[in-house]
Design a protein around this motif. Structure first.
Motif, PDB file in Angstrom:
ATOM      1  N   THR A  60       0.838  -1.206   0.000  1.00 56.26           N
ATOM      2  CA  THR A  60       0.000   0.000   0.000  1.00 56.26           C
ATOM      3  C   THR A  60       0.869   1.250   0.000  1.00 56.26           C
ATOM      4  N   TYR A  61       2.001   1.160   0.683  1.00 56.44           N
ATOM      5  CA  TYR A  61       2.905   2.301   0.778  1.00 56.44           C
ATOM      6  C   TYR A  61       4.002   2.269  -0.281  1.00 56.44           C
ATOM      7  N   GLY A  62       3.913   1.324  -1.199  1.00 59.81           N
ATOM      8  CA  GLY A  62       4.898   1.253  -2.273  1.00 59.81           C
ATOM      9  C   GLY A  62       6.176   0.548  -1.894  1.00 59.81           C
ATOM     10  N   PHE A  63       6.155  -0.257  -0.825  1.00 57.52           N
ATOM     11  CA  PHE A  63       7.341  -1.012  -0.407  1.00 57.52           C
ATOM     12  C   PHE A  63       7.150  -2.487  -0.715  1.00 57.52           C
ATOM     13  N   PRO A  64       8.034  -3.098  -1.463  1.00 52.42           N
ATOM     14  CA  PRO A  64       7.974  -4.555  -1.620  1.00 52.42           C
ATOM     15  C   PRO A  64       8.539  -5.232  -0.366  1.00 52.42           C
ATOM     16  N   LEU A 102      -3.042  12.453  -5.207  1.00 52.48           N
ATOM     17  CA  LEU A 102      -2.468  11.406  -4.348  1.00 52.48           C
ATOM     18  C   LEU A 102      -3.243  10.121  -4.532  1.00 52.48           C
ATOM     19  N   TYR A 103      -2.588   9.002  -4.248  1.00 53.64           N
ATOM     20  CA  TYR A 103      -3.231   7.691  -4.405  1.00 53.64           C
ATOM     21  C   TYR A 103      -3.143   6.877  -3.119  1.00 53.64           C
ATOM     22  N   ILE A 104      -4.244   6.197  -2.797  1.00 54.74           N
ATOM     23  CA  ILE A 104      -4.193   5.133  -1.792  1.00 54.74           C
ATOM     24  C   ILE A 104      -4.116   3.845  -2.592  1.00 54.74           C
ATOM     25  N   LYS A 105      -2.941   3.232  -2.573  1.00 53.95           N
ATOM     26  CA  LYS A 105      -2.718   2.039  -3.394  1.00 53.95           C
ATOM     27  C   LYS A 105      -3.610   0.900  -2.924  1.00 53.95           C
ATOM     28  N   ASN A 106      -4.269   0.229  -3.849  1.00 56.72           N
ATOM     29  CA  ASN A 106      -5.212  -0.862  -3.549  1.00 56.72           C
ATOM     30  C   ASN A 106      -6.311  -0.401  -2.587  1.00 56.72           C
ATOM     31  N   GLY A 107      -6.623   0.896  -2.617  1.00 55.39           N
ATOM     32  CA  GLY A 107      -7.549   1.453  -1.619  1.00 55.39           C
ATOM     33  C   GLY A 107      -8.916   1.811  -2.157  1.00 55.39           C
ATOM     34  N   ALA A 108      -9.302   1.240  -3.298  1.00 56.42           N
ATOM     35  CA  ALA A 108     -10.586   1.622  -3.915  1.00 56.42           C
ATOM     36  C   ALA A 108     -11.770   1.312  -3.013  1.00 56.42           C
ATOM     37  N   ASN A 109     -11.695   0.209  -2.274  1.00 57.07           N
ATOM     38  CA  ASN A 109     -12.887  -0.243  -1.552  1.00 57.07           C
ATOM     39  C   ASN A 109     -12.764  -0.293  -0.036  1.00 57.07           C
ATOM     40  N   CYS A 110     -11.575  -0.039   0.521  1.00 57.12           N
ATOM     41  CA  CYS A 110     -11.469  -0.072   1.992  1.00 57.12           C
ATOM     42  C   CYS A 110     -11.996   1.252   2.567  1.00 57.12           C
ATOM     43  N   PRO A 111     -12.585   1.189   3.785  1.00 55.16           N
ATOM     44  CA  PRO A 111     -13.123   2.423   4.357  1.00 55.16           C
ATOM     45  C   PRO A 111     -12.033   3.403   4.782  1.00 55.16           C
ATOM     46  N   GLY A 127       2.974  11.812   2.569  1.00 54.78           N
ATOM     47  CA  GLY A 127       3.074  10.823   1.504  1.00 54.78           C
ATOM     48  C   GLY A 127       4.490  10.615   1.002  1.00 54.78           C
ATOM     49  N   ARG A 128       4.595   9.694   0.062  1.00 47.60           N
ATOM     50  CA  ARG A 128       5.869   9.338  -0.560  1.00 47.60           C
ATOM     51  C   ARG A 128       5.702   9.339  -2.074  1.00 47.60           C
ATOM     52  N   LYS A 129       6.787   9.616  -2.772  1.00 50.76           N
ATOM     53  CA  LYS A 129       6.780   9.538  -4.232  1.00 50.76           C
ATOM     54  C   LYS A 129       7.359   8.187  -4.640  1.00 50.76           C
ATOM     55  N   VAL A 130       6.571   7.377  -5.321  1.00 47.22           N
ATOM     56  CA  VAL A 130       7.006   6.050  -5.764  1.00 47.22           C
ATOM     57  C   VAL A 130       6.669   5.912  -7.248  1.00 47.22           C
ATOM     58  N   LEU A 139       2.366   9.852  -6.380  1.00 45.39           N
ATOM     59  CA  LEU A 139       2.400  10.290  -4.997  1.00 45.39           C
ATOM     60  C   LEU A 139       1.466   9.393  -4.193  1.00 45.39           C
ATOM     61  N   LEU A 140       2.032   8.609  -3.281  1.00 49.98           N
ATOM     62  CA  LEU A 140       1.244   7.673  -2.474  1.00 49.98           C
ATOM     63  C   LEU A 140       0.976   8.264  -1.099  1.00 49.98           C
ATOM     64  N   LEU A 141      -0.251   8.092  -0.634  1.00 54.40           N
ATOM     65  CA  LEU A 141      -0.636   8.581   0.683  1.00 54.40           C
ATOM     66  C   LEU A 141      -0.075   7.660   1.761  1.00 54.40           C
ATOM     67  N   MET A 142       0.627   8.241   2.732  1.00 57.17           N
ATOM     68  CA  MET A 142       1.131   7.465   3.874  1.00 57.17           C
ATOM     69  C   MET A 142       0.202   7.616   5.072  1.00 57.17           C
ATOM     70  N   SER A 143      -0.338   8.830   5.242  1.00 53.68           N
ATOM     71  CA  SER A 143      -1.162   9.110   6.416  1.00 53.68           C
ATOM     72  C   SER A 143      -2.063  10.303   6.133  1.00 53.68           C
ATOM     73  N   ILE A 144      -3.295  10.237   6.645  1.00 53.75           N
ATOM     74  CA  ILE A 144      -4.229  11.358   6.507  1.00 53.75           C
ATOM     75  C   ILE A 144      -4.954  11.573   7.829  1.00 53.75           C
ATOM     76  N   HIS A 145      -5.010  12.835   8.258  1.00 50.75           N
ATOM     77  CA  HIS A 145      -5.760  13.217   9.462  1.00 50.75           C
ATOM     78  C   HIS A 145      -6.586  14.453   9.142  1.00 50.75           C
ATOM     79  N   LYS A 146      -7.788  14.524   9.694  1.00 55.13           N
ATOM     80  CA  LYS A 146      -8.522  15.792   9.625  1.00 55.13           C
ATOM     81  C   LYS A 146      -7.778  16.798  10.484  1.00 55.13           C
TER      82      LYS A 146
END
Length: 287
Positions: free
Chosen positions: A117-121, A221-230, A245-248, A252-259
């Protein structure tokens, strides 16, 4: 990293030849320091150094182990800490004891999808077939039974599954390439990912890192494989968000989101702390 193909167990206290290389220091027993967060509360007090990943000094161990702390918070497997600490901070016995292959496989199968999800194998140094097949001379799974390899109770998208706590925010801040205060215009689904399109309004850059001006103008930004998770944070887009986030691979991949909660003392403390905090230079495994 050079690995033993045949797991010879010998008294390392009297021998500083290990894993096909000579060490300048004799292997020794040392206390697990309080600031080795990955392993400080693992259940034993002393570790061998050099460890089983060929780290020879405590600063090197801390630096490399620090990059794995965010993975523990994801609770992807009950034995994640046991597995990682068996390598980073191996228990002090008269011979090196590696994790069993089955332990590695169970943790990998549960945690690799979270890392992706975070772009790390899953890293090369943790390839499971390098570890011994289960026997008395390796560390087995602690939490046996089917539940050990099931996903965690929370199915929330990993970047959305974070408490608004200062230390949590700072871990992600250091692990991320960039951090912003911003608004989100819309959220779309795209090829199994979730796509966050930033509002054109001014963004406050807390950490610019790899972001260029053109990235900031049209920020997606993208949440990888995140189309259907809440992701409850995205249920309403009216407020500002703290985005990290991180650039992979140019994405640009989302690492963390807070209101952005103005009343949160934890958030205020973290934002203030960011201005002076020197992040450790992490290894690029799970930053």
């Amino acid at each position: 990293i050079v690995w033993l193909n045949v797991y010879d167990y010998y008294s390392w206290q009297s021998d500083n030849f290990h894993n096909g290389r000579f060490y300048t220091k004799q292997p020794q027993c040392v206390d697990i320091p309080a600031d080795l967060r990955l392993c400080h509360n693992v259940g034993y007090k002393k570790m061998r150094l050099p460890n089983l990943l060929d780290h020879e000094t405590m600063p090197e161990v801390k630096q490399q182990a620090g990059s794995w702390v965010p993975l523990l918070a994801k609770r992807c497997h009950a034995d994640t800490q046991v597995f990682l600490c068996s390598l980073f901070a191996p228990v002090c016995l008269d011979r090196p004891i590696y994790p069993c292959r089955s332990l590695c496989e169970a943790v990998r199968d549960s945690c690799a999808p979270v890392m992706e999800t975070y772009g790390f194998p899953w890293p090369e140094m943790l390839t499971c077939d390098k570890f011994p097949i289960d026997n008395d001379l390796c560390i087995p799974m602690q939490f046996t039974g089917n539940h050990a390899t099931l996903p965690p109770v929370s199915k929330v998208c990993p970047p959305c599954d974070n408490e608004l706590k200062a230390d949590n925010i700072m871990e992600h801040y250091c692990a991320s390439d960039f951090a912003l205060k911003m608004k989100i215009k819309e959220v779309k689904k795209e090829k199994g990912d979730r796509k966050l399109i930033a509002a054109q309004k001014k963004k406050k850059v807390l950490k610019q890192g790899v972001l260029r001006k053109k990235d900031l103008k049209k920020l997606t930004l993208y949440i990888k494989n995140g189309a259907n998770c809440p992701c409850s944070q995205l249920d309403s887009l009216g407020s500002n968000f703290l985005i990290m986030g991180r650039k992979v691979d140019q994405q640009l991949l989302l690492m963390s989101i807070h209101k952005w909660d103005k009343k949160s003392k934890e958030l205020k403390f973290a934002i203030k702390y960011m201005k002076s905090h020197q992040c450790p230079t992490y290894h690029t495994v799970f930053q």
